[in-house]
Design a protein around this motif. Structure first.
Motif, PDB file in Angstrom:
ATOM      1  N   ALA A 176       0.779  -1.207  -0.051  1.00  0.00           N
ATOM      2  CA  ALA A 176      -0.093  -0.001  -0.105  1.00  0.00           C
ATOM      3  C   ALA A 176       0.882   1.289   0.026  1.00  0.00           C
ATOM      4  O   ALA A 176       0.551   2.223  -0.746  1.00  0.00           O
ATOM      5  CB  ALA A 176      -0.887  -0.084   1.226  1.00  0.00           C
ATOM      6  N   VAL A 177       1.906   1.332   0.921  1.00  0.00           N
ATOM      7  CA  VAL A 177       2.814   2.424   1.146  1.00  0.00           C
ATOM      8  C   VAL A 177       3.546   2.737  -0.302  1.00  0.00           C
ATOM      9  O   VAL A 177       3.515   3.749  -1.017  1.00  0.00           O
ATOM     10  CB  VAL A 177       3.822   2.395   2.153  1.00  0.00           C
ATOM     11  N   LEU A 178       4.221   1.754  -0.916  1.00  0.00           N
ATOM     12  CA  LEU A 178       4.869   1.767  -2.131  1.00  0.00           C
ATOM     13  C   LEU A 178       3.770   1.924  -3.471  1.00  0.00           C
ATOM     14  O   LEU A 178       4.392   2.953  -4.341  1.00  0.00           O
ATOM     15  CB  LEU A 178       5.695   0.715  -2.405  1.00  0.00           C
ATOM     16  N   HIS A 179       2.794   1.524  -3.336  1.00  0.00           N
ATOM     17  CA  HIS A 179       1.982   1.944  -4.409  1.00  0.00           C
ATOM     18  C   HIS A 179       1.657   3.327  -4.330  1.00  0.00           C
ATOM     19  O   HIS A 179       1.503   4.070  -5.366  1.00  0.00           O
ATOM     20  CB  HIS A 179       0.553   0.980  -4.168  1.00  0.00           C
ATOM     21  N   GLU A 234       3.491  11.790   6.457  1.00  0.00           N
ATOM     22  CA  GLU A 234       2.221  12.106   6.912  1.00  0.00           C
ATOM     23  C   GLU A 234       1.152  12.255   5.871  1.00  0.00           C
ATOM     24  O   GLU A 234      -0.099  11.905   5.885  1.00  0.00           O
ATOM     25  CB  GLU A 234       2.240  13.582   7.518  1.00  0.00           C
ATOM     26  N   GLN A 235       1.699  12.897   4.687  1.00  0.00           N
ATOM     27  CA  GLN A 235       0.790  12.945   3.395  1.00  0.00           C
ATOM     28  C   GLN A 235       0.349  11.604   2.936  1.00  0.00           C
ATOM     29  O   GLN A 235      -0.666  11.170   2.621  1.00  0.00           O
ATOM     30  CB  GLN A 235       1.446  13.580   2.032  1.00  0.00           C
ATOM     31  N   LEU A 236       1.350  10.619   2.865  1.00  0.00           N
ATOM     32  CA  LEU A 236       1.081   9.200   2.299  1.00  0.00           C
ATOM     33  C   LEU A 236       0.286   8.451   3.542  1.00  0.00           C
ATOM     34  O   LEU A 236      -0.759   7.784   3.064  1.00  0.00           O
ATOM     35  CB  LEU A 236       2.380   8.301   2.455  1.00  0.00           C
ATOM     36  N   HIS A 237       0.210   8.788   4.703  1.00  0.00           N
ATOM     37  CA  HIS A 237      -0.510   8.119   5.671  1.00  0.00           C
ATOM     38  C   HIS A 237      -1.924   8.581   5.621  1.00  0.00           C
ATOM     39  O   HIS A 237      -2.918   7.533   5.568  1.00  0.00           O
ATOM     40  CB  HIS A 237      -0.159   8.484   7.180  1.00  0.00           C
ATOM     41  N   GLU A 238      -2.211   9.783   5.107  1.00  0.00           N
ATOM     42  CA  GLU A 238      -3.565  10.364   4.891  1.00  0.00           C
ATOM     43  C   GLU A 238      -4.007   9.741   3.934  1.00  0.00           C
ATOM     44  O   GLU A 238      -5.425   9.149   3.815  1.00  0.00           O
ATOM     45  CB  GLU A 238      -3.415  11.739   4.735  1.00  0.00           C
ATOM     46  N   LYS A 239      -3.376   9.411   2.873  1.00  0.00           N
ATOM     47  CA  LYS A 239      -4.100   8.716   1.583  1.00  0.00           C
ATOM     48  C   LYS A 239      -4.359   7.322   1.704  1.00  0.00           C
ATOM     49  O   LYS A 239      -5.318   6.791   1.473  1.00  0.00           O
ATOM     50  CB  LYS A 239      -3.020   8.958   0.381  1.00  0.00           C
ATOM     51  N   ILE A 240      -3.498   6.591   2.350  1.00  0.00           N
ATOM     52  CA  ILE A 240      -3.270   5.053   2.885  1.00  0.00           C
ATOM     53  C   ILE A 240      -4.499   4.704   3.504  1.00  0.00           C
ATOM     54  O   ILE A 240      -5.350   3.747   3.267  1.00  0.00           O
ATOM     55  CB  ILE A 240      -2.148   4.665   3.076  1.00  0.00           C
ATOM     56  N   ARG A 241      -4.731   5.689   4.586  1.00  0.00           N
ATOM     57  CA  ARG A 241      -5.512   5.392   5.632  1.00  0.00           C
ATOM     58  C   ARG A 241      -7.073   5.251   5.207  1.00  0.00           C
ATOM     59  O   ARG A 241      -7.705   4.637   5.654  1.00  0.00           O
ATOM     60  CB  ARG A 241      -5.672   6.494   6.870  1.00  0.00           C
ATOM     61  N   GLU A 242      -7.336   5.989   4.098  1.00  0.00           N
ATOM     62  CA  GLU A 242      -8.599   6.001   3.604  1.00  0.00           C
ATOM     63  C   GLU A 242      -9.070   4.391   3.297  1.00  0.00           C
ATOM     64  O   GLU A 242     -10.249   4.091   3.538  1.00  0.00           O
ATOM     65  CB  GLU A 242      -8.804   6.743   2.262  1.00  0.00           C
ATOM     66  N   GLN A 243      -8.097   3.672   2.711  1.00  0.00           N
ATOM     67  CA  GLN A 243      -8.393   2.223   2.321  1.00  0.00           C
ATOM     68  C   GLN A 243      -8.016   1.262   3.479  1.00  0.00           C
ATOM     69  O   GLN A 243      -8.278   0.267   3.528  1.00  0.00           O
ATOM     70  CB  GLN A 243      -7.923   1.790   0.935  1.00  0.00           C
TER      71      GLN A 243
END
Length: 148
Positions: A26-29, A40-49
């Protein structure tokens, strides 16, 4: 840039000696879709799914990706760690007044740097990669940096 298909990301993780866990995938994708995000920006986007993924996990995964040469850290004046999954040779233009980072591809510049080191006869050192970051300020923060 790394292909952002899930299958290719799983293969890259395994080829790099990392387990292809769902959080790493998920993080690399997401990193392959976004240019120079912070953890922090990645976390926000990944946390949705993936609502159970913690910010600490994202930080640890990013550091593992850097160690495995699947991502790079990009410096900012504020000290915020930003990340890049573009593994092709390139440099960065960093606007300190807007915190924007833009990729800059210029093989001629890399060759100039290699020639400079050869001319200076730097001993016991072989250039394997060039990561140049050019810092400056945007004259008009609302306009893009243009490169001709």
């Amino acid at each position: 840039m790394i292909s952002n298909s899930y299958q290719r990301i799983k293969e890259l993780l395994v080829e790099s000696g990392l387990k292809a866990t769902h959080p790493r995938i998920a993080v690399l994708h997401e990193l392959t879709k976004d240019e120079h995000p912070s953890a922090e920006q990645l976390h926000e986007k990944i946390r949705e799914q993936n609502p159970s993924i913690s910010l600490g996990s994202v930080h640890r995964i990013l550091e593992k990706l850097v160690e495995a040469n699947l991502a790079y850290r990009v410096a900012t004046r504020s000290g915020t760690k930003r990340y890049d999954a573009n593994l092709e040779p390139h440099s960065h233009i960093y606007s300190v007044n807007t915190e924007e980072i833009q990729d800059y591809h210029d093989p001629e510049l890399n060759e100039l740097i290699r020639d400079y080191f050869e001319k200076k006869q730097v001993g016991n050192f072989k250039i394997t990669d060039i990561k140049l970051q050019i810092n400056g300020e945007k004259a008009d923060p609302d306009q893009q940096v243009t490169i001709l």
